[in-house]
Design an enzyme around this catalytic site. Sequence first.
Site, PDB file in Angstrom:
ATOM      1  N   GLU A  14       4.855 -10.811  13.325  1.00 31.19           N
ATOM      2  CA  GLU A  14       4.224 -11.330  14.537  1.00 31.19           C
ATOM      3  C   GLU A  14       4.564 -12.819  14.726  1.00 31.19           C
ATOM      4  OE1 GLU A  14       0.115 -10.445  14.580  1.00 31.19           O
ATOM      5  OE2 GLU A  14      -0.125 -11.076  16.666  1.00 31.19           O
ATOM      6  N   ARG A  36       0.826  -1.211   0.000  1.00 27.85           N
ATOM      7  CA  ARG A  36       0.000   0.000   0.000  1.00 27.85           C
ATOM      8  C   ARG A  36       0.858   1.259   0.000  1.00 27.85           C
ATOM      9  NH1 ARG A  36      -2.668  -3.876   2.850  1.00 27.85           N
ATOM     10  NH2 ARG A  36      -1.595  -3.384   4.772  1.00 27.85           N
TER      11      ARG A  36
HETATM   12  P1  AMP Z   1       4.967  -3.140  11.358  1.00 33.27           P
HETATM   13  O1  AMP Z   1       6.164  -3.714  10.627  1.00 33.27           O
HETATM   14  O2  AMP Z   1       4.568  -3.952  12.566  1.00 33.27           O
HETATM   15  O3  AMP Z   1       5.145  -1.670  11.674  1.00 33.27           O
HETATM   16  O4  AMP Z   1       3.718  -3.280  10.375  1.00 33.27           O
HETATM   17  C1  AMP Z   1       3.521  -2.359   9.350  1.00 33.27           C
HETATM   18  C2  AMP Z   1       3.111  -3.019   8.061  1.00 33.27           C
HETATM   19  O5  AMP Z   1       2.081  -3.991   8.264  1.00 33.27           O
HETATM   20  C3  AMP Z   1       2.541  -1.982   7.120  1.00 33.27           C
HETATM   21  O6  AMP Z   1       3.015  -2.237   5.798  1.00 33.27           O
HETATM   22  C4  AMP Z   1       1.030  -2.130   7.242  1.00 33.27           C
HETATM   23  O7  AMP Z   1       0.404  -1.998   5.991  1.00 33.27           O
HETATM   24  C5  AMP Z   1       0.812  -3.521   7.834  1.00 33.27           C
HETATM   25  N1  AMP Z   1      -0.069  -3.511   9.029  1.00 33.27           N
HETATM   26  C6  AMP Z   1       0.294  -3.838  10.301  1.00 33.27           C
HETATM   27  N2  AMP Z   1      -0.748  -3.755  11.153  1.00 33.27           N
HETATM   28  C7  AMP Z   1      -1.812  -3.351  10.419  1.00 33.27           C
HETATM   29  C8  AMP Z   1      -3.202  -3.054  10.726  1.00 33.27           C
HETATM   30  N3  AMP Z   1      -3.692  -3.160  11.982  1.00 33.27           N
HETATM   31  N4  AMP Z   1      -4.017  -2.654   9.713  1.00 33.27           N
HETATM   32  C9  AMP Z   1      -3.520  -2.525   8.444  1.00 33.27           C
HETATM   33  N5  AMP Z   1      -2.243  -2.793   8.094  1.00 33.27           N
HETATM   34  C10 AMP Z   1      -1.381  -3.203   9.054  1.00 33.27           C
END
Ligand code: AMP
Length: 175
Positions: free
Chosen positions: A95, A58
Amino acid sequence: MKIESFIRTIPDYPKKGIQFRDVSTLFQDPRGFRMAIDMLLHPYAGQPIDKVAALEARGFILGGAIAHQLSVGFVPIRKQGKLPFETMQEDYTLEYGEATMEMHTDAIKTGERILLVDDLIATGGTCEAGIKLLKRAKADIVGCAFVIDLPALGGRKLIESLGVDVHSLCEFDGD
Ligand code: AMP
């Protein structure tokens, strides 16, 4: 209208307990999409930016529009196995388990000023992988810009601890 009001929340997607923040409703609205691009760029007005880099997938939609607005080039940072030329790689933690982000070795020239973009920051792991790739390519990172920050997951603090500024348009509680 506030940016949050364009974002749809889908409970228990892609798995139980996750509140998925769906930016497709923001992207499909002409005023919402325009507002997001303008707001993402606002803090950087007047600063030189050589290229926009964005995180799959995205982030590409936002990053492409921002690069076009600035009349600069665009660099995709992709999941492993998608880029056709020689790449550099960075592992990061999801995760459950690990994943790898890649960037073309010729995407950035030393000292280029780069703005990194994604739709959402949660734990910051994906963004950190992008920053590491950009730093290895000797980029000068102007900042990281997101539509959504989930502060409870600590991503902003992690990225700021790496010495990179974080700009976000709205926050949602919880994860
Ligand atoms: P992080 O690496 O944990 O910061 O996760 C960020 C990435 O995961 C981004 O590319 C987001 O598009 C996706 N992402 C993580 N959590 C969500 C959420 N609750 N809703 C939508 N996209 C998420």
